[in-house]
Motif scaffolding. Structure first.
Motif, mmCIF file in Angstrom:
data_model
loop_
_atom_site.group_PDB
_atom_site.id
_atom_site.type_symbol
_atom_site.label_atom_id
_atom_site.label_comp_id
_atom_site.label_asym_id
_atom_site.label_seq_id
_atom_site.Cartn_x
_atom_site.Cartn_y
_atom_site.Cartn_z
ATOM 1 N N ASP A 89 -37.905 7.056 -73.454
ATOM 2 C CA ASP A 89 -37.917 7.089 -71.985
ATOM 3 C C ASP A 89 -37.354 5.784 -71.421
ATOM 4 O O ASP A 89 -36.570 5.794 -70.457
ATOM 5 C CB ASP A 89 -39.343 7.290 -71.471
ATOM 6 N N TYR A 90 -37.749 4.643 -72.022
ATOM 7 C CA TYR A 90 -37.314 3.338 -71.523
ATOM 8 C C TYR A 90 -35.794 3.186 -71.616
ATOM 9 O O TYR A 90 -35.137 2.747 -70.654
ATOM 10 C CB TYR A 90 -38.013 2.223 -72.302
ATOM 11 N N VAL A 91 -35.230 3.581 -72.748
ATOM 12 C CA VAL A 91 -33.774 3.477 -72.933
ATOM 13 C C VAL A 91 -33.048 4.341 -71.904
ATOM 14 O O VAL A 91 -32.038 3.927 -71.322
ATOM 15 C CB VAL A 91 -33.377 3.876 -74.372
ATOM 16 N N GLN A 92 -33.549 5.556 -71.676
ATOM 17 C CA GLN A 92 -32.944 6.428 -70.669
ATOM 18 C C GLN A 92 -32.991 5.788 -69.291
ATOM 19 O O GLN A 92 -32.008 5.800 -68.543
ATOM 20 C CB GLN A 92 -33.686 7.769 -70.628
ATOM 21 N N GLU A 93 -34.139 5.240 -68.948
ATOM 22 C CA GLU A 93 -34.339 4.754 -67.590
ATOM 23 C C GLU A 93 -33.556 3.487 -67.294
ATOM 24 O O GLU A 93 -32.970 3.350 -66.213
ATOM 25 C CB GLU A 93 -35.841 4.575 -67.333
ATOM 26 N N ILE A 94 -33.506 2.554 -68.238
ATOM 27 C CA ILE A 94 -32.727 1.334 -67.972
ATOM 28 C C ILE A 94 -31.228 1.636 -68.003
ATOM 29 O O ILE A 94 -30.422 0.863 -67.476
ATOM 30 C CB ILE A 94 -33.062 0.187 -68.952
ATOM 31 N N GLY A 95 -30.868 2.776 -68.576
ATOM 32 C CA GLY A 95 -29.456 3.164 -68.624
ATOM 33 C C GLY A 95 -28.876 3.552 -67.285
ATOM 34 O O GLY A 95 -27.678 3.856 -67.178
ATOM 35 N N ARG A 96 -29.692 3.519 -66.218
ATOM 36 C CA ARG A 96 -29.178 3.823 -64.870
ATOM 37 C C ARG A 96 -28.374 2.665 -64.297
ATOM 38 O O ARG A 96 -27.662 2.851 -63.303
ATOM 39 C CB ARG A 96 -30.329 4.123 -63.898
ATOM 40 N N VAL A 97 -28.471 1.453 -64.874
ATOM 41 C CA VAL A 97 -27.795 0.291 -64.271
ATOM 42 C C VAL A 97 -26.355 0.176 -64.749
ATOM 43 O O VAL A 97 -25.978 0.690 -65.812
ATOM 44 C CB VAL A 97 -28.540 -1.035 -64.575
ATOM 45 N N ALA A 98 -25.550 -0.516 -63.927
ATOM 46 C CA ALA A 98 -24.182 -0.920 -64.294
ATOM 47 C C ALA A 98 -23.342 0.242 -64.815
ATOM 48 O O ALA A 98 -22.675 0.136 -65.844
ATOM 49 C CB ALA A 98 -24.231 -2.054 -65.329
ATOM 50 N N ARG A 99 -23.329 1.343 -64.085
ATOM 51 C CA ARG A 99 -22.560 2.515 -64.509
ATOM 52 C C ARG A 99 -21.067 2.360 -64.195
ATOM 53 O O ARG A 99 -20.242 3.026 -64.796
ATOM 54 C CB ARG A 99 -23.093 3.772 -63.831
ATOM 55 N N ASN A 100 -20.755 1.506 -63.230
ATOM 56 C CA ASN A 100 -19.358 1.240 -62.888
ATOM 57 C C ASN A 100 -19.155 -0.272 -62.899
ATOM 58 O O ASN A 100 -19.636 -0.981 -62.015
ATOM 59 C CB ASN A 100 -19.030 1.826 -61.512
ATOM 60 N N HIS A 101 -18.436 -0.762 -63.898
ATOM 61 C CA HIS A 101 -18.299 -2.211 -64.072
ATOM 62 C C HIS A 101 -17.461 -2.869 -62.989
ATOM 63 O O HIS A 101 -17.510 -4.087 -62.813
ATOM 64 C CB HIS A 101 -17.731 -2.515 -65.452
ATOM 65 N N ASP A 102 -16.665 -2.097 -62.259
ATOM 66 C CA ASP A 102 -15.933 -2.676 -61.131
ATOM 67 C C ASP A 102 -16.891 -3.041 -60.003
ATOM 68 O O ASP A 102 -16.652 -3.985 -59.244
ATOM 69 C CB ASP A 102 -14.889 -1.681 -60.609
ATOM 70 N N LEU A 103 -18.001 -2.289 -59.890
ATOM 71 C CA LEU A 103 -18.990 -2.550 -58.843
ATOM 72 C C LEU A 103 -20.119 -3.448 -59.327
ATOM 73 O O LEU A 103 -20.576 -4.335 -58.607
ATOM 74 C CB LEU A 103 -19.565 -1.222 -58.332
ATOM 75 N N VAL A 104 -20.596 -3.176 -60.545
ATOM 76 C CA VAL A 104 -21.700 -3.944 -61.137
ATOM 77 C C VAL A 104 -21.344 -4.247 -62.593
ATOM 78 O O VAL A 104 -21.545 -3.410 -63.479
ATOM 79 C CB VAL A 104 -23.033 -3.162 -61.064
ATOM 80 N N PRO A 105 -20.785 -5.429 -62.861
ATOM 81 C CA PRO A 105 -20.371 -5.743 -64.237
ATOM 82 C C PRO A 105 -21.527 -5.759 -65.239
ATOM 83 O O PRO A 105 -21.357 -5.343 -66.387
ATOM 84 C CB PRO A 105 -19.738 -7.140 -64.111
ATOM 85 N N ARG A 106 -22.679 -6.258 -64.811
ATOM 86 C CA ARG A 106 -23.853 -6.309 -65.681
ATOM 87 C C ARG A 106 -25.093 -5.904 -64.879
ATOM 88 O O ARG A 106 -25.176 -6.142 -63.680
ATOM 89 C CB ARG A 106 -24.081 -7.721 -66.256
ATOM 90 N N GLY A 107 -26.043 -5.275 -65.586
ATOM 91 C CA GLY A 107 -27.278 -4.876 -64.932
ATOM 92 C C GLY A 107 -28.478 -5.573 -65.563
ATOM 93 O O GLY A 107 -28.376 -6.183 -66.636
ATOM 94 N N ASN A 108 -29.631 -5.450 -64.893
ATOM 95 C CA ASN A 108 -30.867 -6.069 -65.381
ATOM 96 C C ASN A 108 -31.955 -5.019 -65.574
ATOM 97 O O ASN A 108 -32.129 -4.133 -64.737
ATOM 98 C CB ASN A 108 -31.362 -7.107 -64.370
ATOM 99 N N ALA A 109 -32.683 -5.139 -66.670
ATOM 100 C CA ALA A 109 -33.877 -4.331 -66.919
ATOM 101 C C ALA A 109 -35.055 -5.294 -66.961
ATOM 102 O O ALA A 109 -35.100 -6.193 -67.807
ATOM 103 C CB ALA A 109 -33.746 -3.573 -68.233
ATOM 104 N N ILE A 110 -36.009 -5.109 -66.056
ATOM 105 C CA ILE A 110 -37.066 -6.112 -65.859
ATOM 106 C C ILE A 110 -38.432 -5.437 -65.943
ATOM 107 O O ILE A 110 -38.644 -4.353 -65.378
ATOM 108 C CB ILE A 110 -36.903 -6.804 -64.480
ATOM 109 N N PHE A 111 -39.348 -6.105 -66.623
ATOM 110 C CA PHE A 111 -40.716 -5.596 -66.734
ATOM 111 C C PHE A 111 -41.675 -6.788 -66.770
ATOM 112 O O PHE A 111 -41.604 -7.616 -67.675
ATOM 113 C CB PHE A 111 -40.853 -4.731 -67.994
ATOM 114 N N ASP A 112 -42.516 -6.894 -65.745
ATOM 115 C CA ASP A 112 -43.587 -7.901 -65.718
ATOM 116 C C ASP A 112 -44.877 -7.167 -66.069
ATOM 117 O O ASP A 112 -45.287 -6.264 -65.334
ATOM 118 C CB ASP A 112 -43.731 -8.510 -64.321
ATOM 119 N N TYR A 113 -45.498 -7.528 -67.180
ATOM 120 C CA TYR A 113 -46.658 -6.732 -67.588
ATOM 121 C C TYR A 113 -47.910 -7.570 -67.822
ATOM 122 O O TYR A 113 -47.855 -8.743 -68.182
ATOM 123 C CB TYR A 113 -46.344 -5.908 -68.832
ATOM 124 N N LEU A 114 -49.024 -6.900 -67.550
ATOM 125 C CA LEU A 114 -50.355 -7.441 -67.847
ATOM 126 C C LEU A 114 -50.837 -6.746 -69.113
ATOM 127 O O LEU A 114 -51.059 -5.529 -69.112
ATOM 128 C CB LEU A 114 -51.320 -7.157 -66.699
#
Length: 402
Positions: free
Chosen positions: A341-366
């Motif tokens: 599930d995590y791999v699928q969900e973070i895969g939503r970022v940076a789908r077009n490198h002309d618009l977003v060259p790199r994306g971030n996957a962030i998790f702050d956890y307790l």
């Protein structure tokens, strides 16, 4: 061969194999199936859309119908809308959000050879004891199983129709020859959890041609931070405060961000608290989860896609295959499932490198607090008594039809 060496394989090579096997079936011979893994954003949809259109052009007399089994209405609608935006007008979806009159119109268009790519869920497909009720006398050119990992993940828990999809397709193959082509970004290969073997066996795939792609996304920076112990502080207050700070930074930077939650209750609780603490964020927040009405989901999706809102608060109902090109960040408020599930969900970022060259996957956890949701989700997905009864009913129906 057992080798772990990777080689470059073009989309054209994969497309050629798919077309070859579909043409074997058109000659009334038994084709091989095709199993493909590729990273999120790798253009998997193109790899079955092009063969479908090519086969139509090359075999107009047969006019083979391509059926795409897809898990989510949002995903089906997104792909059909994308094709229509590119001038391809012979693709449609049949799903539970359609009015009966709309469904009847689409079914008639299929029978009249006006629709050639049909997206539908496994439930919609298997609700038809006789497939001719949907497709008439059309010849099936290919069955595509998109997001194929759901066959064995969701199929074992809350969507039993995925588990019985293989039996249904096996029955169809008694009257027609067609290849089954599966696509996924997250199937594990080998080891104790060999998802390839499970999918192959569950779908009764015939000697599948395998393309096991490189699924790691090198354009995503992953930041996972363990927060210090609460020491008497309220966990919700701590997490909401931290998320509110991040949202304000992303708002200043104009960064489109998807925030995932494991449950609808938690999503709405956090959303209320964020808006109460930082009212200026309210116009920028939309929500997307399973039990919203189809129009509500569509409005939220369109606002987020079109840039009318920078932030989407969502459960896993928003995810697989939904292609929004300019998402910069995916933030997990808490775990939403397993690594797949995590791999699928973070895969939503940076789908077009002309618009977003790199994306971030962030998790702050307790540590002491957040991972309770994993146990909770597992409990929610265990087989219930009514599901067992439903499964037994399906087995009885299959037995009677054989």
């Amino acid at each position: 061969s057992g080798s772990h060496e990777t080689i470059d394989v073009s989309q054209a090579r994969i497309i050629e194999d798919i077309v070859d096997q579909a043409e074997v079936a058109l000659e009334n011979k038994v084709p091989r199936d095709v199993f493909i893994t590729a990273s999120t954003g790798a253009g998997k949809s193109v790899m079955f859309q092009i063969p479908a259109l090519y086969l139509l052009a090359k075999h107009p007399e047969a006019r083979p119908l391509t059926m795409i089994i897809s898990p989510l209405i949002g995903l089906m609608t997104d792909q059909v809308d994308s094709m229509m935006a590119h001038g391809i007008q012979n693709a449609r979806t049949i799903n539970s959000a359609l009015a009966p009159s709309e469904r009847e119109e689409i079914v008639q268009q299929i029978k009249d050879n006006e629709i050639d790519l049909l997206y539908l869920s496994p439930e919609t497909l298997q609700n038809q004891a006789d497939i001719t009720a949907i497709i008439g006398d059309r010849h099936i050119g290919m069955i595509i199983v998109d997001e194929a990992h759901t066959v064995v993940t969701w199929g074992k828990s809350f969507r039993a129709d995925y588990w019985y999809l293989g039996l249904y397709l096996q029955k169809l193959r008694k009257t027609q020859h067609f290849p089954i082509v599966t696509f996924t970004a997250t199937a594990t290969i080998g080891g104790k959890s060999d998802m390839f073997r499970e999918i192959r066996d569950s779908l009764n795939m015939i000697d599948p041609i395998r393309y096991i792609g490189y699924v790691k996304r090198d354009d995503i920076d992953i930041g996972i931070t363990q927060l210090p112990t609460l020491k008497g502080k309220d966990s919700l207050e701590v997490k909401v405060s931290l998320l509110a700070k991040r949202l304000q930074v992303w708002l200043r930077n104009g960064e489109k961000t998807l925030i995932y939650f494991p449950t609808v209750t938690l999503l709405n609780t956090v959303k209320r608290n964020i808006i109460a603490n930082v009212p200026k964020l309210e116009p920028q927040i939309r929500a997307y989860y399973g039990n919203m009405t189809p129009p509500e989901k569509l409005n939220s999706l369109n606002d987020f896609k079109d840039g009318n809102a920078l932030f989407m608060f969502a459960t896993k109902a928003f995810g697989m295959g939904i292609d929004i090109s300019d998402i910069k960040n995916v933030y997990h408020y808490a775990p939403t499932g397993d690594v797949v599930d995590y791999v699928q969900e973070i895969g939503r970022v940076a789908r077009n490198h002309d618009l977003v060259p790199r994306g971030n996957a962030i998790f702050d956890y307790l540590k002491a607090d957040d991972f309770k949701y994993v146990k909770q989700l597992h409990g929610m997905s265990t087989i219930k008594t009514w599901q067992l009864k439903d499964a037994m009913k399906k087995i009885l129906e299959l037995y009677k039809t054989k």
